[in-house]
Design a protein around this motif. Structure first.
Motif, short mmCIF file in Angstrom:
data_model
loop_
_atom_site.label_atom_id
_atom_site.label_comp_id
_atom_site.label_asym_id
_atom_site.label_seq_id
_atom_site.Cartn_x
_atom_site.Cartn_y
_atom_site.Cartn_z
N THR A 1 -19.92 120.72 -57.03
CA THR A 1 -20.78 121.91 -57.04
C THR A 1 -21.77 121.86 -58.20
OG1 THR A 1 -18.64 122.89 -57.60
CG2 THR A 1 -19.90 123.96 -55.92
N ALA A 2 -21.37 121.25 -59.28
CA ALA A 2 -22.28 121.15 -60.43
C ALA A 2 -23.46 120.26 -60.07
CB ALA A 2 -21.54 120.60 -61.64
N LEU A 3 -23.20 119.22 -59.30
CA LEU A 3 -24.27 118.32 -58.88
C LEU A 3 -25.25 119.03 -57.96
CD1 LEU A 3 -25.36 115.43 -58.91
CD2 LEU A 3 -23.94 114.97 -56.92
N SER B 1 -25.74 122.34 -57.79
CA SER B 1 -26.47 123.37 -58.54
C SER B 1 -27.52 122.75 -59.45
CB SER B 1 -25.50 124.24 -59.34
OG SER B 1 -24.84 123.47 -60.32
N ASP B 2 -27.23 121.58 -60.04
CA ASP B 2 -28.23 120.89 -60.85
C ASP B 2 -29.43 120.46 -60.00
OD1 ASP B 2 -26.76 121.23 -63.12
OD2 ASP B 2 -25.85 119.21 -63.08
#
Length: 90
Positions: free
Chosen positions: A2-4, A6-7
């Motif tokens: 999810t961080a990927l 969102s980034d």
């Protein structure tokens, strides 16, 4: 994971951000935009008129069919009514 995502989303949003020198008050659709919207509005009005005409025609046809059915039912229930145009009541 999810961080990927969102980034990547933040990167896309920041890349789509307009230049700070951009003045939104100077941007207009111009003549092409006016003409396009005019044609869309004219087509919408014409389609609405056509739909109203078709609905009205269908309603009139249904009313006439109901009247004819009522006349035929009345004629069939009347023993003295002529059965064909040449018949005379007895």
């Amino acid at each position: 994971m999810t961080a990927l995502i969102s980034d990547a989303l933040i990167t896309v949003v920041l890349a789509a951000t307009p230049d700070p020198n951009f003045d939104p008050n100077t941007v207009t659709p111009g003549v092409v935009g006016f003409v396009a919207i005019f044609f869309v509005a004219a087509a919408t009005v014409l389609l609405c008129l056509d739909v109203v005409r078709r609905i009205r025609r269908t309603t009139y046809r249904a009313e006439i069919k109901a009247r004819l059915d009522a006349e035929l039912a009345e004629r069939d229930n009347d023993p003295n009514a002529p059965r064909t145009p040449g018949d005379k009541p007895e």
